[in-house]
Design a protein around this motif. Structure first.
Motif, short mmCIF file in Angstrom:
data_model
loop_
_atom_site.label_atom_id
_atom_site.label_comp_id
_atom_site.label_asym_id
_atom_site.label_seq_id
_atom_site.Cartn_x
_atom_site.Cartn_y
_atom_site.Cartn_z
N GLY A 125 -0.19 3.59 27.43
CA GLY A 125 -0.78 2.72 28.43
C GLY A 125 -1.58 1.59 27.84
N ALA A 126 -2.79 1.40 28.40
CA ALA A 126 -3.64 0.29 27.95
C ALA A 126 -4.14 0.49 26.53
CB ALA A 126 -4.83 0.14 28.90
N ASN A 127 -4.07 1.72 26.03
CA ASN A 127 -4.54 2.01 24.68
C ASN A 127 -3.41 2.01 23.65
OD1 ASN A 127 -6.58 2.63 22.78
ND2 ASN A 127 -6.04 4.81 22.86
N MET A 128 -2.24 1.53 24.05
CA MET A 128 -1.11 1.49 23.12
C MET A 128 -1.36 0.41 22.05
SD MET A 128 2.93 0.94 23.95
CE MET A 128 2.89 2.28 25.14
N GLN A 129 -1.12 0.75 20.80
CA GLN A 129 -1.32 -0.17 19.69
C GLN A 129 -0.13 -0.12 18.74
OE1 GLN A 129 -3.68 -2.32 19.33
NE2 GLN A 129 -5.16 -1.65 20.88
N ARG A 130 0.10 -1.25 18.08
CA ARG A 130 1.14 -1.31 17.06
C ARG A 130 0.59 -2.06 15.85
NH1 ARG A 130 2.66 -6.08 15.92
NH2 ARG A 130 4.49 -5.44 14.74
N ASP A 131 1.17 -1.79 14.72
CA ASP A 131 0.93 -2.57 13.52
C ASP A 131 2.18 -2.45 12.67
OD1 ASP A 131 -0.29 -4.02 11.35
OD2 ASP A 131 -2.24 -3.36 12.09
N HIS A 132 2.18 -3.04 11.52
CA HIS A 132 3.39 -3.01 10.69
C HIS A 132 3.00 -3.14 9.22
CE1 HIS A 132 2.62 -7.29 10.37
NE2 HIS A 132 3.53 -7.35 9.40
N TRP A 133 3.96 -2.90 8.38
CA TRP A 133 3.81 -3.20 6.96
C TRP A 133 5.20 -3.39 6.37
CZ3 TRP A 133 -0.19 -5.29 5.16
CH2 TRP A 133 -0.37 -5.46 3.79
N TYR A 134 5.23 -4.02 5.20
CA TYR A 134 6.52 -4.33 4.61
C TYR A 134 6.36 -4.51 3.10
CZ TYR A 134 5.07 -9.08 3.71
OH TYR A 134 4.42 -10.18 3.21
N SER A 135 7.50 -4.60 2.44
CA SER A 135 7.54 -4.94 1.02
C SER A 135 8.68 -5.91 0.84
CB SER A 135 7.76 -3.69 0.17
OG SER A 135 7.85 -4.00 -1.21
N SER A 136 8.45 -6.99 0.06
CA SER A 136 9.47 -8.00 -0.16
C SER A 136 9.45 -8.41 -1.63
CB SER A 136 9.21 -9.22 0.73
OG SER A 136 10.11 -10.27 0.43
N THR A 137 10.60 -8.32 -2.29
CA THR A 137 10.69 -8.64 -3.72
C THR A 137 12.05 -9.26 -4.02
OG1 THR A 137 11.61 -6.46 -4.27
CG2 THR A 137 9.21 -6.69 -4.35
N ARG A 138 12.16 -9.86 -5.20
CA ARG A 138 13.46 -10.35 -5.65
C ARG A 138 14.31 -9.22 -6.22
NH1 ARG A 138 14.24 -15.66 -5.41
NH2 ARG A 138 12.50 -17.13 -5.53
N ALA A 139 13.67 -8.23 -6.84
CA ALA A 139 14.39 -7.12 -7.46
C ALA A 139 14.24 -5.87 -6.60
CB ALA A 139 13.87 -6.86 -8.87
N PRO A 140 15.32 -5.20 -6.22
CA PRO A 140 15.21 -4.05 -5.31
C PRO A 140 14.38 -2.90 -5.87
CG PRO A 140 17.43 -4.23 -6.24
CD PRO A 140 16.72 -5.49 -6.58
N GLU A 141 14.41 -2.72 -7.19
CA GLU A 141 13.66 -1.60 -7.78
C GLU A 141 12.15 -1.83 -7.70
OE1 GLU A 141 14.99 -4.32 -11.19
OE2 GLU A 141 15.85 -3.49 -9.33
N GLU A 142 11.73 -3.05 -7.38
CA GLU A 142 10.30 -3.33 -7.27
C GLU A 142 9.76 -3.15 -5.85
OE1 GLU A 142 9.70 -7.21 -8.88
OE2 GLU A 142 10.32 -6.64 -10.91
N LEU A 143 10.62 -2.85 -4.90
CA LEU A 143 10.16 -2.59 -3.54
C LEU A 143 9.29 -1.34 -3.51
CD1 LEU A 143 13.45 -3.19 -1.50
CD2 LEU A 143 11.37 -4.57 -1.36
N ALA A 144 8.27 -1.35 -2.67
CA ALA A 144 7.47 -0.15 -2.47
C ALA A 144 8.35 0.93 -1.86
CB ALA A 144 6.29 -0.46 -1.56
N SER A 145 7.96 2.18 -2.03
CA SER A 145 8.79 3.27 -1.53
C SER A 145 8.77 3.30 0.00
CB SER A 145 8.28 4.61 -2.07
OG SER A 145 7.07 4.97 -1.43
N PRO A 146 9.86 3.77 0.63
CA PRO A 146 9.88 3.88 2.09
C PRO A 146 8.74 4.74 2.61
CG PRO A 146 12.07 4.24 1.17
CD PRO A 146 11.13 4.19 0.02
N GLN A 147 8.41 5.79 1.87
CA GLN A 147 7.33 6.70 2.30
C GLN A 147 5.98 5.99 2.30
OE1 GLN A 147 9.66 7.43 -0.04
NE2 GLN A 147 10.93 8.77 1.24
N ALA A 148 5.72 5.20 1.26
CA ALA A 148 4.44 4.50 1.17
C ALA A 148 4.31 3.45 2.27
CB ALA A 148 4.29 3.87 -0.21
#
Length: 466
Positions: free
Chosen positions: A210-233
């Motif tokens: 209801g009125a107390n519904m909240q959202r936020d987000h986070w992401y990781s963006s890199t040129r090299a895929p191995e440098e992306l933060a883990s999905p879990q983190a």
């Protein structure tokens, strides 16, 4: 020119090879010369990628993109014409050149419209390590996105919904060349290109009802895929941000110090770039007109523009016009040391290009007062009593006057400690005062796009609440 020879085989993930792009630009420029043009430019590019999104544990979208383009610019004296096509056939290339030539014939004279000056053109450069293709298929991307969203849901039972999680793997390459005086392939006449990549992973969980519904987000963006933060983190941190916003309050209208979280602080840096860019300067549509050599920010602040960071998101050996880039301090002790200029805007201003056609490169805002202990906790202590902003809404920035007004949410801080979340507020001020009123920059530096800056404390802003 680059030391490596052009490849006769396509790079991983592409359909076209570098030498094919060179042949296409050569075809375009030769046809422009045949039509009677002495000066011209051509650029060929190809992009490819995969995007996968999920929501509430189910696949929502799989999208593969592949695009290609040839753009041609023809100069007839100080008349300029542009045309483009996605058809690489010989007939289509010639038709595109003809279209650019015809446009140039009938367009108005512009004394500033011509190729970059020979002394500004890049002729040698080193590899900046910008291309790291991600050989991922849709099923693998799906599993990563699902794991990211699942980590958000697993953080707390209060996370009961989601706007989804997504994985994106993108890559592109291009080659551009100029013809000057009917000639190509000589010093002072640009030709070159390179490949680059950009990959990301993001999630946006929802908590409450209801009125107390909240959202936020986070992401990781890199040129090299191995440098992306883990999905879990990423999933866990996005959930923690969302949970912290529950039970938000309105606050009474007031004036107080405002601390911008580091990702939002990058937006203030972006506002500075916009206000000191050539287009706004020669059109006189900026509140920082004629600011070269003047102090427009607090004395302890410096801004560096560095296109040569290996693997940097804003790195480039030359700009969109083939002009060599340069590492330079654009702000020193609060004083403007340089603008962001293309060849055209520089000529309009009676200046010289800074190699910023296409925008800034890797920008870093730093304070000479920042100490190692000035992490977010330390910056909240500096804030003392005021507003810590973590989300901004709307586009309320007037670059002509500097007036700034944005919808916001975040946290109210007392005695350097967060006491409760706040929502449905508006923060307002003028960028002239805000830039001069930056009291501190945190050591919590964060890279947002091609901008790196810690949290920024502005000494006073208007906060409109209930």
């Amino acid at each position: 020119m680059p030391t490596s020879a052009p490849s006769s085989k396509p790079l991983q993930g592409f359909q076209y090879a570098r030498d094919q792009f060179e042949e296409l630009t050569d075809l375009a420029l030769k046809h422009a010369k045949k039509l009677g043009a002495a000066d011209a430019g051509a650029e060929v590019s190809e992009g490819a990628g995969l995007s996968v999104s999920v929501r509430k544990g189910e696949l929502e979208n799989v999208e593969r993109n592949r695009d290609k383009s040839l753009g041609v610019t023809v100069y007839l004296g100080n008349k300029r014409g542009n045309a483009s096509t996605s058809d690489f056939s010989v007939a289509a290339v010639r038709q595109t050149v003809q279209a650019a030539y015809d446009i140039a014939r009938y367009t108005a004279e512009d004394p500033f419209a011509s190729l970059p000056d020979e002394q500004d053109v890049a002729d040698t450069w080193t590899d900046l390590d910008l291309f790291h293709p991600w050989a991922i298929n849709s099923e693998e991307a799906l599993q990563i996105a699902l794991a990211c969203e699942a980590a958000a849901f697993a953080t707390s039972k209060k996370i009961n919904n989601s706007e989804g999680a997504g994985v994106s793997a993108q890559q592109s390459h291009f080659f551009a060349a100029h013809m000057r005086g009917g000639q190509t392939g000589k010093p002072g006449i640009f030709s070159g290109g390179y490949a680059s990549s950009r990959h990301s992973l993001s999630v946006a969980p929802i908590a409450g009802k209801g009125a107390n519904m909240q959202r936020d987000h986070w992401y990781s963006s890199t040129r090299a895929p191995e440098e992306l933060a883990s999905p879990q983190a990423i999933g866990r941190y996005a959930a923690e941000r969302t949970l912290a916003r529950l039970n938000g309050r309105k606050i009474a209208t007031t004036e107080c110090p405002v601390l911008f979280e580091s990702p939002l602080a990058a937006g203030l840096l972006g506002a500075y770039v916009q206000a000191t860019s050539g287009g706004a300067l020669y059109r006189k549509t900026t509140f920082l007109g004629q600011s070269l050599g003047k102090r427009v920010m607090a004395r302890h602040l410096d801004i560096m523009d560095d296109p040569f960071i290996v693997g940097g998101k804003g790195s480039s050996p030359f700009d969109n016009e083939g002009v060599r880039t340069q590492r330079r301090k654009v702000l020193s002790a609060g004083k403007v040391q340089g603008y962001f200029l293309s060849t055209y805007s520089a000529r309009k201003l009676g200046m010289r290009t800074t190699g910023n056609a296409g925008g800034s490169h890797n920008l870093t805002l730093t304070s000479r007062l920042t100490q190692p202990g000035d992490d977010l906790k330390g910056m909240l202590k500096k804030l003392g009593r005021g507003l810590f902003v973590t989300e901004l809404m709307g586009q309320g920035v007037n670059y002509v006057t500097g007036d700034y007004s944005r919808g916001a949410s975040g946290y109210w801080v007392e005695n350097g400690e967060i006491v409760y979340p706040v929502q449905e507020i508006t923060i307002a001020g003028n960028l002239k005062d805000m830039f001069q009123g930056i009291d501190a920059v945190g050591a919590d530096a964060y890279n947002y796009g091609a901008k790196t800056v810690g949290s920024i404390l502005v000494n006073r802003m208007k906060v409109a609440g209930s």
